[in-house]
Scaffold this motif. Structure first.
Motif, PDB file in Angstrom:
ATOM      1  N   ASP A  79       0.831  -1.205   0.000  1.00  0.00           N
ATOM      2  CA  ASP A  79       0.000   0.000   0.000  1.00  0.00           C
ATOM      3  C   ASP A  79       0.869   1.261   0.000  1.00  0.00           C
ATOM      4  OD1 ASP A  79      -2.300  -1.465  -0.020  1.00  0.00           O
ATOM      5  OD2 ASP A  79      -2.608  -1.396   2.144  1.00  0.00           O
ATOM      6  N   ILE A  80       1.965   1.228   0.748  1.00  0.00           N
ATOM      7  CA  ILE A  80       2.883   2.372   0.773  1.00  0.00           C
ATOM      8  C   ILE A  80       3.503   2.578  -0.599  1.00  0.00           C
ATOM      9  CG2 ILE A  80       5.079   3.212   1.698  1.00  0.00           C
ATOM     10  CD1 ILE A  80       4.291   1.806   4.342  1.00  0.00           C
ATOM     11  N   LEU A  81       3.907   1.479  -1.245  1.00  0.00           N
ATOM     12  CA  LEU A  81       4.496   1.588  -2.584  1.00  0.00           C
ATOM     13  C   LEU A  81       3.480   2.123  -3.584  1.00  0.00           C
ATOM     14  CD1 LEU A  81       6.640  -1.671  -2.789  1.00  0.00           C
ATOM     15  CD2 LEU A  81       7.469   0.685  -2.695  1.00  0.00           C
ATOM     16  N   ARG A  82       2.233   1.657  -3.483  1.00  0.00           N
ATOM     17  CA  ARG A  82       1.187   2.201  -4.359  1.00  0.00           C
ATOM     18  C   ARG A  82       1.033   3.706  -4.141  1.00  0.00           C
ATOM     19  NH1 ARG A  82      -2.090  -2.319  -2.673  1.00  0.00           N
ATOM     20  NH2 ARG A  82      -2.270  -3.910  -4.283  1.00  0.00           N
ATOM     21  N   GLY A  83       1.030   4.118  -2.883  1.00  0.00           N
ATOM     22  CA  GLY A  83       0.911   5.532  -2.592  1.00  0.00           C
ATOM     23  C   GLY A  83       2.049   6.342  -3.180  1.00  0.00           C
ATOM     24  N   ILE A  84       3.268   5.816  -3.070  1.00  0.00           N
ATOM     25  CA  ILE A  84       4.423   6.496  -3.652  1.00  0.00           C
ATOM     26  C   ILE A  84       4.269   6.597  -5.163  1.00  0.00           C
ATOM     27  CG2 ILE A  84       6.902   6.276  -4.087  1.00  0.00           C
ATOM     28  CD1 ILE A  84       7.126   4.984  -1.297  1.00  0.00           C
ATOM     29  N   ALA A  85       3.825   5.502  -5.783  1.00  0.00           N
ATOM     30  CA  ALA A  85       3.646   5.506  -7.235  1.00  0.00           C
ATOM     31  C   ALA A  85       2.615   6.541  -7.663  1.00  0.00           C
ATOM     32  CB  ALA A  85       3.235   4.112  -7.713  1.00  0.00           C
ATOM     33  N   ILE A  86       1.510   6.638  -6.913  1.00  0.00           N
ATOM     34  CA  ILE A  86       0.475   7.624  -7.244  1.00  0.00           C
ATOM     35  C   ILE A  86       1.035   9.043  -7.154  1.00  0.00           C
ATOM     36  CG2 ILE A  86      -1.682   8.639  -6.420  1.00  0.00           C
ATOM     37  CD1 ILE A  86      -2.499   5.777  -5.572  1.00  0.00           C
ATOM     38  N   LEU A  87       1.775   9.322  -6.097  1.00  0.00           N
ATOM     39  CA  LEU A  87       2.357  10.655  -5.941  1.00  0.00           C
ATOM     40  C   LEU A  87       3.331  10.966  -7.070  1.00  0.00           C
ATOM     41  CD1 LEU A  87       2.968  10.725  -2.082  1.00  0.00           C
ATOM     42  CD2 LEU A  87       1.241  12.000  -3.367  1.00  0.00           C
ATOM     43  N   GLY A 135       8.783  11.952 -11.933  1.00  0.00           N
ATOM     44  CA  GLY A 135       7.471  11.335 -11.828  1.00  0.00           C
ATOM     45  C   GLY A 135       7.246  10.155 -12.751  1.00  0.00           C
ATOM     46  N   TRP A 136       7.982  10.111 -13.874  1.00  0.00           N
ATOM     47  CA  TRP A 136       7.799   9.005 -14.815  1.00  0.00           C
ATOM     48  C   TRP A 136       8.017   7.644 -14.155  1.00  0.00           C
ATOM     49  CZ3 TRP A 136      11.957   5.804 -15.163  1.00  0.00           C
ATOM     50  CH2 TRP A 136      13.181   6.302 -14.706  1.00  0.00           C
ATOM     51  N   SER A 137       8.853   7.606 -13.108  1.00  0.00           N
ATOM     52  CA  SER A 137       9.171   6.316 -12.475  1.00  0.00           C
ATOM     53  C   SER A 137       7.974   5.732 -11.740  1.00  0.00           C
ATOM     54  CB  SER A 137      10.341   6.481 -11.508  1.00  0.00           C
ATOM     55  OG  SER A 137      10.044   7.439 -10.501  1.00  0.00           O
ATOM     56  N   GLY A 138       6.944   6.562 -11.454  1.00  0.00           N
ATOM     57  CA  GLY A 138       5.754   6.046 -10.804  1.00  0.00           C
ATOM     58  C   GLY A 138       5.048   4.997 -11.646  1.00  0.00           C
ATOM     59  N   VAL A 139       4.994   5.216 -12.964  1.00  0.00           N
ATOM     60  CA  VAL A 139       4.369   4.238 -13.849  1.00  0.00           C
ATOM     61  C   VAL A 139       5.147   2.930 -13.823  1.00  0.00           C
ATOM     62  CG1 VAL A 139       3.745   3.715 -16.235  1.00  0.00           C
ATOM     63  CG2 VAL A 139       3.361   6.009 -15.325  1.00  0.00           C
ATOM     64  N   ASP A 140       6.467   3.024 -13.865  1.00  0.00           N
ATOM     65  CA  ASP A 140       7.288   1.813 -13.817  1.00  0.00           C
ATOM     66  C   ASP A 140       7.074   1.064 -12.505  1.00  0.00           C
ATOM     67  OD1 ASP A 140       9.474   1.939 -16.236  1.00  0.00           O
ATOM     68  OD2 ASP A 140       8.822   3.912 -15.584  1.00  0.00           O
ATOM     69  N   LEU A 141       6.935   1.808 -11.424  1.00  0.00           N
ATOM     70  CA  LEU A 141       6.686   1.170 -10.139  1.00  0.00           C
ATOM     71  C   LEU A 141       5.346   0.456 -10.150  1.00  0.00           C
ATOM     72  CD1 LEU A 141       7.392   0.575  -7.229  1.00  0.00           C
ATOM     73  CD2 LEU A 141       6.640   2.888  -6.603  1.00  0.00           C
ATOM     74  N   PHE A 142       4.321   1.087 -10.719  1.00  0.00           N
ATOM     75  CA  PHE A 142       3.026   0.428 -10.852  1.00  0.00           C
ATOM     76  C   PHE A 142       3.145  -0.867 -11.649  1.00  0.00           C
ATOM     77  CE2 PHE A 142       0.433   4.361  -9.907  1.00  0.00           C
ATOM     78  CZ  PHE A 142      -0.330   3.765  -8.913  1.00  0.00           C
ATOM     79  N   VAL A 143       3.907  -0.823 -12.740  1.00  0.00           N
ATOM     80  CA  VAL A 143       4.042  -2.002 -13.604  1.00  0.00           C
ATOM     81  C   VAL A 143       4.722  -3.145 -12.853  1.00  0.00           C
ATOM     82  CG1 VAL A 143       5.110  -2.883 -15.711  1.00  0.00           C
ATOM     83  CG2 VAL A 143       4.020  -0.634 -15.717  1.00  0.00           C
ATOM     84  N   VAL A 144       5.778  -2.827 -12.110  1.00  0.00           N
ATOM     85  CA  VAL A 144       6.461  -3.856 -11.316  1.00  0.00           C
ATOM     86  C   VAL A 144       5.512  -4.433 -10.264  1.00  0.00           C
ATOM     87  CG1 VAL A 144       8.348  -4.319  -9.715  1.00  0.00           C
ATOM     88  CG2 VAL A 144       8.747  -2.886 -11.714  1.00  0.00           C
ATOM     89  N   LEU A 145       4.767  -3.563  -9.579  1.00  0.00           N
ATOM     90  CA  LEU A 145       3.804  -4.030  -8.582  1.00  0.00           C
ATOM     91  C   LEU A 145       2.742  -4.919  -9.216  1.00  0.00           C
ATOM     92  CD1 LEU A 145       3.244  -0.804  -6.435  1.00  0.00           C
ATOM     93  CD2 LEU A 145       4.309  -2.929  -5.680  1.00  0.00           C
ATOM     94  N   ARG A 146       2.289  -4.569 -10.410  1.00  0.00           N
ATOM     95  CA  ARG A 146       1.292  -5.381 -11.092  1.00  0.00           C
ATOM     96  C   ARG A 146       1.842  -6.775 -11.379  1.00  0.00           C
ATOM     97  NH1 ARG A 146      -3.515  -5.786 -10.577  1.00  0.00           N
ATOM     98  NH2 ARG A 146      -3.499  -3.525 -10.444  1.00  0.00           N
ATOM     99  N   GLY A 147       3.080  -6.838 -11.859  1.00  0.00           N
ATOM    100  CA  GLY A 147       3.687  -8.144 -12.100  1.00  0.00           C
ATOM    101  C   GLY A 147       3.799  -8.965 -10.835  1.00  0.00           C
ATOM    102  N   PHE A 148       4.159  -8.307  -9.730  1.00  0.00           N
ATOM    103  CA  PHE A 148       4.304  -8.994  -8.445  1.00  0.00           C
ATOM    104  C   PHE A 148       2.962  -9.524  -7.942  1.00  0.00           C
ATOM    105  CE2 PHE A 148       4.253  -8.724  -3.776  1.00  0.00           C
ATOM    106  CZ  PHE A 148       5.284  -9.611  -3.462  1.00  0.00           C
ATOM    107  N   LEU A 149       1.934  -8.684  -7.988  1.00  0.00           N
ATOM    108  CA  LEU A 149       0.637  -9.060  -7.432  1.00  0.00           C
ATOM    109  C   LEU A 149      -0.062 -10.119  -8.277  1.00  0.00           C
ATOM    110  CD1 LEU A 149      -0.538  -5.481  -6.439  1.00  0.00           C
ATOM    111  CD2 LEU A 149       0.065  -7.323  -4.865  1.00  0.00           C
ATOM    112  N   ILE A 150      -0.054  -9.961  -9.590  1.00  0.00           N
ATOM    113  CA  ILE A 150      -0.751 -10.908 -10.452  1.00  0.00           C
ATOM    114  C   ILE A 150      -0.056 -12.263 -10.442  1.00  0.00           C
ATOM    115  CG2 ILE A 150      -1.427 -11.412 -12.826  1.00  0.00           C
ATOM    116  CD1 ILE A 150      -3.125  -9.310 -11.347  1.00  0.00           C
TER     117      ILE A 150
END
Length: 215
Positions: A12-20, A37-52
């Motif tokens: 949840d903290i990582l998601r929050g960082i990505a959103i910011l 800020g562009w790195s937020g999208v990359d963080l989301f993508v990594v999190l998506r791979g991890f969660l799925i």
């Protein structure tokens, strides 16, 4: 009411960082925030791979199988209803206020090809990447299961798959830059996002099959 799902605070903290980070990229009030800020999208993508991947790895550990159909149906219910309502409303808006619908752009959006073809909504490219990933990952895992004799952990090739994808994606990006391709052709296509997604998949693999190394 059923039991509440336990929240994972680090994620949840990582998601929050990505959103910011993404907000900073789109609303450049502060130069440093906007430039990183562009790195937020990359963080989301990594999190998506991890969660799925975690959903599929957990299922395999419980049942010794991956139910691809069930997985795709569950993913579809999360994306399709809201997305296709958006597209229907958008089509109505175009008909009412512009008198026509750009059919090719709508078709590319409806079939999740926004990251390769002209489209309606610019932010839809991330949904396209996600949708392609939802189809490719379970098929890859099924192939690994079929090829492996290790029933406890048939996914040992995942770290090597990630390493190969990281090298391949980097090479393809370099080629695209040297060719003078626009930034959208480097940032958006699914095949150039696979390294980020599989960074998350690899973390998910270690989380479920080598928890000591993950820790």
């Amino acid at each position: 009411m059923g039991p509440r799902r336990k929240r994972n605070q680090p994620l949840d903290i990582l998601r929050g960082i990505a959103i910011l980070l993404v907000l900073g990229y789109h609303y450049d009030y502060f130069r440093l925030w906007g430039s990183g800020g562009w790195s937020g999208v990359d963080l989301f993508v990594v999190l998506r791979g991890f969660l799925i991947s975690g959903l599929l790895f957990s299922e395999y550990k419980r049942t010794q199988r991956v139910d691809t159909i069930r997985f795709l149906i569950r993913r579809g219910f999360k994306i399709y209803p809201a997305f296709y309502v958006l597209m229907a409303v958008t089509a109505a808006h175009w008909l009412i206020f512009r008198g026509r619908i750009p059919v090719e752009r709508f078709l590319s959006s409806i079939f999740f090809l926004q990251d390769y073809l002209p489209h309606i909504w610019g932010h839809g490219w991330s949904l396209a990447v996600e949708e392609h990933f939802y189809w490719m990952l379970p098929l890859l895992l099924l192939w690994m299961i079929a090829k492996s004799r290790d029933r406890q952990n048939p996914f040992r090739a995942i770290p090597w798959t990630f390493a190969a994808l990281a090298v391949a994606c980097l090479g393809l990006r370099i080629v695209a830059v040297l060719k003078g391709d626009p930034l959208s052709a480097i940032q958006l296509p699914t095949h150039l996002r696979m390294d980020s997604l599989f960074a998350g998949v690899t973390l998910g693999y270690y989380r479920h099959f080598h928890s000591d190394l993950f820790s």
